[in-house]
Design a protein around this motif. Structure first.
Motif, PDB file in Angstrom:
ATOM      1  N   LYS A 293      44.853  32.067  37.620  1.00 54.42           N
ATOM      2  CA  LYS A 293      44.459  33.269  36.893  1.00 54.42           C
ATOM      3  C   LYS A 293      44.899  34.514  37.664  1.00 54.42           C
ATOM      4  CE  LYS A 293      40.517  35.510  34.840  1.00 54.42           C
ATOM      5  NZ  LYS A 293      39.073  35.500  34.667  1.00 54.42           N
ATOM      6  N   LYS A 294      45.478  35.461  36.939  1.00 59.33           N
ATOM      7  CA  LYS A 294      45.936  36.693  37.584  1.00 59.33           C
ATOM      8  C   LYS A 294      44.746  37.571  37.936  1.00 59.33           C
ATOM      9  CE  LYS A 294      50.603  37.029  35.863  1.00 59.33           C
ATOM     10  NZ  LYS A 294      51.647  37.950  35.468  1.00 59.33           N
ATOM     11  N   LYS A 295      44.897  38.310  39.024  1.00 57.34           N
ATOM     12  CA  LYS A 295      43.876  39.245  39.499  1.00 57.34           C
ATOM     13  C   LYS A 295      44.399  40.660  39.313  1.00 57.34           C
ATOM     14  CE  LYS A 295      41.390  35.996  41.599  1.00 57.34           C
ATOM     15  NZ  LYS A 295      40.063  35.615  41.317  1.00 57.34           N
TER      16      LYS A 295
ATOM     17  N   PRO B 106      47.491  34.725  42.659  1.00 57.77           N
ATOM     18  CA  PRO B 106      47.077  34.651  44.072  1.00 57.77           C
ATOM     19  C   PRO B 106      48.199  34.324  45.046  1.00 57.77           C
ATOM     20  CG  PRO B 106      45.491  33.529  42.679  1.00 57.77           C
ATOM     21  CD  PRO B 106      46.656  33.909  41.798  1.00 57.77           C
TER      22      PRO B 106
ATOM     23  N   LEU C 163      47.539  40.267  46.755  1.00 53.02           N
ATOM     24  CA  LEU C 163      46.079  40.406  46.734  1.00 53.02           C
ATOM     25  C   LEU C 163      45.571  41.246  47.904  1.00 53.02           C
ATOM     26  CD1 LEU C 163      44.966  36.745  45.887  1.00 53.02           C
ATOM     27  CD2 LEU C 163      44.907  38.726  44.375  1.00 53.02           C
TER      28      LEU C 163
ATOM     29  N   GLU D 243      44.731  45.229  47.700  1.00 48.16           N
ATOM     30  CA  GLU D 243      43.575  45.834  47.044  1.00 48.16           C
ATOM     31  C   GLU D 243      43.028  46.994  47.874  1.00 48.16           C
ATOM     32  OE1 GLU D 243      40.863  47.083  44.628  1.00 48.16           O
ATOM     33  OE2 GLU D 243      42.091  45.413  43.996  1.00 48.16           O
TER      34      GLU D 243
END
Length: 158
Positions: free
Chosen positions: A3-5, A22, A68, A71
């Motif tokens: 799943k993309k963040k 991820p 990631l 962020e």
């Protein structure tokens, strides 16, 4: 498929959001998702320095940084160092000093030396060469690159 963040960061002074998997590197996201193609993929294993960007002011090889990890970070790419379409003095010194040839390594050299000059405005030749140790160039000798950095530090053109 993972799943993309959603990641929020400041890139070249502008707040940006991007979605990433991820496993994606910062280099992949910069080039493929954000269309910031200045950082180059040379080796994709952290040895050549062509993909160097500044992450919170520190030079990093973006092929080894997970997207990631960006962020909340401040990222500066080679596209962000020229203001208003005008070359930054370091870029001008590289150009006028013929400190580049094919250009694949040039963005990494620029970002690495920008970080050095931000930290040490008047570095010695030894400090410059030490800082550049993680950047590889196959086309030209390093002397012109070192002279261009010295000229930028002195505020003069080579």
């Amino acid at each position: 498929m993972a799943k993309k963040k959603l990641i929020t960061a400041k890139i070249n002074g502008e707040p940006r959001e991007f979605a990433c998997e991820p496993r994606q590197s910062l280099l992949e996201v910069l080039r493929d998702s954000l269309q910031l193609t200045g950082a180059k993929e040379g080796c994709n294993n952290g040895n050549c320095g062509a993909c160097t960007v500044l992450l919170n002011g520190e030079p990093v090889v973006s092929c080894l940084v997970l997207a990631l990890e960006a962020e909340g970070a401040e990222i500066e790419t080679v596209e962000g160092i020229a203001a208003g379409g005008k070359l930054q003095p370091l870029q001008q010194c590289f150009l006028e000093g013929a400190a580049l040839q094919c250009g694949i390594c040039t963005p990494g050299f620029l970002m690495t030396t920008k970080a050095l000059l931000d930290r040490v405005p008047h570095p010695s030749e030894e400090e410059i060469r030490f800082q550049l140790a993680g950047n590889l160039c196959r086309c030209t000798g390093y002397d012109k690159i070192v002279r261009a950095v010295q000229a930028a530090a002195e505020g003069a053109n080579p």
